[in-house]
Motif scaffolding. Structure first.
Motif, PDB file in Angstrom:
ATOM      1  N   GLN A  89       0.585  -1.112   0.128  1.00  0.00           N
ATOM      2  CA  GLN A  89      -0.084   0.067   0.121  1.00  0.00           C
ATOM      3  C   GLN A  89       0.876   1.384  -0.153  1.00  0.00           C
ATOM      4  O   GLN A  89       1.950   1.237   0.766  1.00  0.00           O
ATOM      5  N   THR A  90       0.227   2.335  -0.482  1.00  0.00           N
ATOM      6  CA  THR A  90       1.086   3.578  -0.691  1.00  0.00           C
ATOM      7  C   THR A  90       0.303   4.610   0.327  1.00  0.00           C
ATOM      8  O   THR A  90       0.728   5.668   0.481  1.00  0.00           O
ATOM      9  N   ILE A 104      -1.279   5.225   3.877  1.00  0.00           N
ATOM     10  CA  ILE A 104      -1.018   4.580   5.184  1.00  0.00           C
ATOM     11  C   ILE A 104      -2.088   4.235   5.935  1.00  0.00           C
ATOM     12  O   ILE A 104      -2.248   3.280   6.505  1.00  0.00           O
ATOM     13  N   LEU A 126      -3.192   0.909   4.647  1.00  0.00           N
ATOM     14  CA  LEU A 126      -2.050  -0.003   5.263  1.00  0.00           C
ATOM     15  C   LEU A 126      -2.702  -0.691   6.599  1.00  0.00           C
ATOM     16  O   LEU A 126      -2.665  -1.994   6.656  1.00  0.00           O
ATOM     17  N   ILE A 168       2.312   7.647   1.862  1.00  0.00           N
ATOM     18  CA  ILE A 168       3.738   7.469   2.388  1.00  0.00           C
ATOM     19  C   ILE A 168       4.823   8.092   1.731  1.00  0.00           C
ATOM     20  O   ILE A 168       5.475   8.711   2.549  1.00  0.00           O
ATOM     21  N   TYR A 209       5.710  -4.847   7.381  1.00  0.00           N
ATOM     22  CA  TYR A 209       4.977  -3.544   6.764  1.00  0.00           C
ATOM     23  C   TYR A 209       5.103  -2.655   7.832  1.00  0.00           C
ATOM     24  O   TYR A 209       5.084  -1.178   7.210  1.00  0.00           O
ATOM     25  N   THR A 227       8.508  -0.938   7.936  1.00  0.00           N
ATOM     26  CA  THR A 227       8.877  -0.151   6.732  1.00  0.00           C
ATOM     27  C   THR A 227       8.001   1.152   6.597  1.00  0.00           C
ATOM     28  O   THR A 227       8.650   2.004   6.402  1.00  0.00           O
ATOM     29  N   VAL A 228       6.898   1.015   7.157  1.00  0.00           N
ATOM     30  CA  VAL A 228       6.009   2.225   6.959  1.00  0.00           C
ATOM     31  C   VAL A 228       6.594   3.471   7.972  1.00  0.00           C
ATOM     32  O   VAL A 228       6.827   4.447   7.866  1.00  0.00           O
ATOM     33  N   TYR A 229       6.977   2.877   9.104  1.00  0.00           N
ATOM     34  CA  TYR A 229       7.550   3.706  10.125  1.00  0.00           C
ATOM     35  C   TYR A 229       8.933   4.267   9.721  1.00  0.00           C
ATOM     36  O   TYR A 229       8.953   5.791   9.979  1.00  0.00           O
ATOM     37  N   ASP A 287       9.832   4.776   6.914  1.00  0.00           N
ATOM     38  CA  ASP A 287       9.578   5.737   5.639  1.00  0.00           C
ATOM     39  C   ASP A 287       9.174   7.025   6.073  1.00  0.00           C
ATOM     40  O   ASP A 287       9.429   8.346   5.267  1.00  0.00           O
ATOM     41  N   VAL A 288       8.117   7.097   7.147  1.00  0.00           N
ATOM     42  CA  VAL A 288       7.308   8.400   7.427  1.00  0.00           C
ATOM     43  C   VAL A 288       8.090   9.229   8.422  1.00  0.00           C
ATOM     44  O   VAL A 288       8.223  10.185   8.452  1.00  0.00           O
TER      45      VAL A 288
END
Length: 503
Positions: free
Chosen positions: A303-304, A306, A309, A366, A430, A433-435, A437-438
């Motif tokens: 997902q792009t 957040i 996701l 994201i 996931y 990864t999102v943490y 990137d953000v």
């Protein structure tokens, strides 16, 4: 604070009284004084939900956890000739969902600062939704349960359709049609049960033995409704759209409470009322649960957005719940209940974290973010806690629910636990990864230079949920002691019914 008689009725309908007060104020105030209407609407809604929470906590304090039966029972016969009545009560399972609902509602009101249009109507919808949700967990009558279960669709439909995002109409209609279609089958099953037994009293139906063929069809009808509500794979596709388009507080209550109605339905109807069918269909539930855990985790990673996701993450975590419930052993059932309560806290916090940055930047992509730790250190620290809890870090509530359901599954079949465990690994992939990137990295987007850290209201909300996450992670007996007697009674009843059938 409450007497036994009528306590649940007062608690259930207190939000409706608040909604009526708001409606009277809304339609008797001068139309040109909109600021006053909005401000007072928020105050009345917050006061109502706080009073309801206090009442729920007093009721929990008075609850006898050693008693596996229903307590605070309130019964009024309407039509005695056909067995229809007003019946309410809670046991060790349902009381926790009542408290969870009451606890999240003030948070939702506080988190609704971004709502600027038709504020009074929004607050009325939220208060009516609270009554419907509490009513689901307290109803001891089939007709009442169905009214509350379906009644909650209306305010949630309006919240998405009126105060949602750009594609709100599509998401609202999809949400409504999916959940309504499944519930039509449940209604047909309820009518059959009434014709067979002559009563709609759930306490009587729990002691009724239905034939094996009848159990099969009744199980499928109820399963269709509760699987959509959870939601289970593959009937989960309404959820990501509903979450993305719903306002932040709508996503909080959708993930925090509304999804739990499906799990509660399994506990209250499928497992105790249709034990033979539950045993027969258990392999199907295990298969769907494991596939759901793995597939939705992989989808979440791609997902792009957040918020989407986290929505897919919710579906994956509900897979642990259904997997644990149908093990019908102590670890599995206790773990499933714990997972539902824990997920109610953690997922609410994650959606609120998304709402914080969305309210500032008006995007959930994201790729737009990065390096928020430099501008929002308090936010970064709290977001890290909730991300770790979602992964199942020991010391947080997320760990206990997942490990108990996996232990319960292992006792039934090690392969179920093995494939279920992959969900824990994938969730770490996931979420981390999102943490990264953000929050981490350099702040390369110049638009983020103006972003500010949490205000005091946001700190209060997220710290409250952080405390809940840690307390439930460190003191698991706060949940298991309350549910133990009711869970033991459920498992014993289930096993006794299977033994009787085998003979």
């Amino acid at each position: 604070m409450f007497g036994q008689e009528g306590a649940l009725s007062i608690l259930t309908f207190a939000p409706t009284i608040g909604a009526l007060i708001l409606a009277i104020f809304r339609f008797t105030s001068r139309a040109d004084d909109q600021e006053l209407i909005d401000r007072n609407s928020r105050h009345v809604a917050l006061a109502t939900t706080v009073v309801t929470l206090i009442g729920a906590l007093f009721m929990l304090a008075d609850f006898d956890s050693s008693n596996p039966g229903f307590q605070f029972v309130h019964e009024v016969t309407w039509l005695e000739s056909i067995g229809l009545g007003y019946r309410m009560g809670v046991d060790g399972i349902s009381i926790l969902f009542v408290v969870l609902t009451a606890a999240l509602m003030p948070i939702c009101i506080l988190a609704s600062g971004a709502i600027k249009k038709r504020v009074a109507d929004y607050m009325i919808a939220f208060l009516l939704l609270e009554t419907m949700m509490i009513g689901v967990f307290t109803s001891l009558d089939l007709v009442m349960f169905y009214i509350f279960f379906e009644g909650g669709l209306i305010p949630m439909f309006l919240m998405i359709g009126v105060w949602g995002g750009a594609n709100r109409i599509y998401a609202a209609m999809k949400f409504f049609l999916y959940t309504l279609l499944g519930s039509v089958l449940m209604l047909i099953a309820m009518i059959f049960m009434f014709q067979e037994t002559g009563t709609t009293d759930i306490t009587v139906l729990l002691q009724t033995e239905f034939g094996r063929d009848a159990q099969t069809w009744l199980w499928l009808a109820f399963f269709a409704s509760f699987a959509v509500k959870m939601p289970m794979w593959p009937v989960h596709t309404w959820l990501p759209d509903a979450h993305v388009q719903a306002p932040t507080a709508g996503s909080v209550i959708l993930a925090g409470v509304l999804l739990k109605m499906g799990g509660y339905g399994f506990l209250r109807f499928l497992l105790p009322m249709f034990p033979d069918a539950s045993l027969y269909f258990a392999p199907l539930v295990y298969t769907l649960s494991v596939i759901g855990i793995i597939v939705t985790s992989l989808i979440a990673f791609r997902q792009t957005d957040i918020k989407k996701l986290i929505a897919y993450s919710s579906v994956a975590h509900m897979g642990f719940v259904t997997m644990g419930l149908f093990t019908m052993n102590e670890y599995g059932v206790q773990g499933a209940i714990y997972q539902m309560i824990s997920h109610g806290v953690i997922s609410s916090a994650l959606f609120l974290c998304v709402g914080v940055i969305y309210d500032r930047m008006h995007t959930r992509e994201i790729a737009f973010y990065g390096g928020l730790v430099h501008r929002m250190p308090v936010y970064a620290a709290l977001f890290a806690l909730f991300a770790m809890a979602n992964v199942g870090l020991p010391g947080t509530s997320g760990f206990i629910g997942e490990i108990m359901t996996l232990v319960g599954a292992f006792q039934v079949n090690p392969w179920i636990a093995f494939f279920g465990t992959t969900g824990v690994i994938l969730s770490a992939v996931y979420m981390l990864t999102v943490y990264r990137d953000v929050v981490f990295g350099e702040m390369t987007n110049p638009k983020l230079e103006t972003i500010v850290d949490l205000n005091w209201t946001e700190i209060f909300i997220l710290v409250s949920l952080a405390i809940g996450t840690l307390v439930l992670g460190l003191f698991s007996t706060l949940i298991t002691d309350v549910t133990a007697s009711s869970v033991d009674a459920l498992i014993n009843q289930y096993n006794a019914a299977l033994s009787a059938t085998a003979q």
